[in-house]
Enzyme design. Structure first.
Site, PDB file in Angstrom:
ATOM      1  N   CYS A 133       0.825  -1.216   0.000  1.00 44.28           N
ATOM      2  CA  CYS A 133       0.000   0.000   0.000  1.00 44.28           C
ATOM      3  C   CYS A 133       0.856   1.262   0.000  1.00 44.28           C
ATOM      4  O   CYS A 133       1.332   1.702   1.048  1.00 44.28           O
ATOM      5  CB  CYS A 133      -0.920  -0.025   1.219  1.00 44.28           C
ATOM      6  SG  CYS A 133      -1.944   1.452   1.373  1.00 44.28           S
ATOM      7  N   CYS A 136      -0.468   4.061   2.131  1.00 43.63           N
ATOM      8  CA  CYS A 136      -0.232   3.917   3.574  1.00 43.63           C
ATOM      9  C   CYS A 136       1.239   4.167   3.926  1.00 43.63           C
ATOM     10  O   CYS A 136       1.541   4.799   4.928  1.00 43.63           O
ATOM     11  CB  CYS A 136      -0.565   2.501   4.037  1.00 43.63           C
ATOM     12  SG  CYS A 136      -2.075   1.841   3.359  1.00 43.63           S
ATOM     13  N   ASP A 137       2.166   3.668   3.128  1.00 42.29           N
ATOM     14  CA  ASP A 137       3.573   3.606   3.541  1.00 42.29           C
ATOM     15  C   ASP A 137       4.515   4.475   2.706  1.00 42.29           C
ATOM     16  O   ASP A 137       5.702   4.579   3.043  1.00 42.29           O
ATOM     17  CB  ASP A 137       4.063   2.148   3.466  1.00 42.29           C
ATOM     18  CG  ASP A 137       3.236   1.238   4.354  1.00 42.29           C
ATOM     19  OD1 ASP A 137       2.783   1.699   5.419  1.00 42.29           O
ATOM     20  OD2 ASP A 137       3.036   0.061   3.996  1.00 42.29           O
TER      21      ASP A 137
END
Ligand code: NDP
Length: 306
Positions: A133, A136-137
């Protein structure tokens, strides 16, 4: 007893909830305890959902769907369905907290889960440089070098998004044929920060506490190392069926088998919608449409069963 339990809270689950709530079925949606809202919670802009001419952020779209379902009286339970009994007229769904819900009908809209490369160090370094992701990261890789594996729209989207942070993004794909749409492929190809490397398979991941590099195997079998700080795996997803695969008939593609264009599964009163039935299109809008179909099918079933 309830009329309808909906398992899953992506576009299919929430759309089914909106339709079912408006039909006064008082549906309960089991959203999952960690990933409420489904995969769109992890994306950025969604430019192709009709009704949003300027695009909409994935999480905002999902929050709106949730609010719309709740406005009509859908009940949300922020837990996981851990086991189900779907045969017979009374369906039972056990939650992570041990509660057992009963209903006359169930809609399975459990979506899909990211594919893994299947490498030894993939799980060990997950969260330490291996990610599924970018939204997300990605921010952890400011001014770093990262690689994205895959040749579909997800890989293009991840690579393009990562250029916001990373200095260099390798796009690694096992062939020269891309499943990605021409628009997303050309956008990634036009990006000076993205270097395409084709005809390679990732066969090893190195790193003690965090990813430091990967092994690439060429089509002729030769190998080489590539130094990177992050590896984003974007090689597609498989339908999430483990919860009910022992009783619900699946297709060869692993999706839930439904009767023609309907959402009816092999079990009376059990309907399925969204990515879990769809090996082909897997769009937010097709999942939403499929959720509407499932709610209408469930409504007709409940009316005829009364
Ligand atoms: P896809 O199935 O479209 O693509 C998967 C890619 O990963 C393929 O290039 C495939 O290669 C490769 N792959 C699969 N398994 C492996 C493996 N074990 N090792 C290496 N490579 C592998 O999945 P996506 O997640 O990209 O897209 C799914 C759906 O979601 C599509 O319909 C897509 O259009 C849609 N989508 C739309 C977006 C948008 O419109 N904004 C954004 C993201 C996704 P090969 O071709 O060789 O099999």
């Amino acid at each position: 007893m309830r009329d309808l339990i909906i398992i899953g809270s992506g576009p299919a689950g929430y759309t089914a909830a909106i339709y079912a709530a408006r039909a006064d079925l008082k549906p309960v949606v089991i959203t999952s305890s960690v990933e409420m809202g489904g995969d769109l919670m992890k994306t950025t802009e969604v430019d192709n959902f009709p009704g949003f001419p300027e695009g909409v952020m994935g999480p905002e779209l999902m929050m709106n769907m949730q609010a719309q379902a709740e406005r009509f009286g859908a009940e949300l339970i922020f837990d996981d369905a851990v086991s189900v009994e779907l045969e017979g007229p009374v369906k039972k769904v056990t939650l992570g907290n041990g509660d057992v819900l009963e209903a006359r009908a169930v809609i399975l809209s459990t979506g899909s889960e990211y594919r893994r490369l299947g490498l030894d160090d993939e799980a060990r370094l997950s969260g330490f440089g291996v990610s599924w992701c970018a939204t997300c990261d990605g921010a952890f890789f400011r001014k770093r070098t990262v690689a994205v594996v895959g040749g579909g729209d997800s890989a293009m989207e991840e690579a393009t998004f990562l250029t916001r942070f990373a200095d260099k993004v390798y796009l690694l794909h096992r062939s020269d044929n891309f499943r990605a749409s021409p628009a997303m492929l050309s956008r990634a190809k036009a990006d000076a920060k993205i270097e395409f490397v084709t005809g390679v398979t990732v066969t090893g991941i190195q790193g003690t506490d965090a990813v430091s590099g990967i092994t690439l195997t060429e089509t002729d079998g030769s190998t080489r190392e590539l130094a990177i700080d992050g590896l984003f795996v974007a090689i597609g997803a498989d339908p999430r069926t483990a919860l009910f695969a022992d009783t619900v008939t699946l297709t060869e593609a692993g999706t839930v088998a439904v009767d023609g264009r309907s959402s009816r599964t092999n079990l009376a009163g059990v309907f399925a919608a969204g990515d879990v039935i769809d090996p082909t299109y897997r769009q937010a809008i097709t999942a939403a449409g499929s959720g509407a179909v499932a709610a209408l099918d469930a409504q007709h079933y409940l009316e005829s069963a009364h």
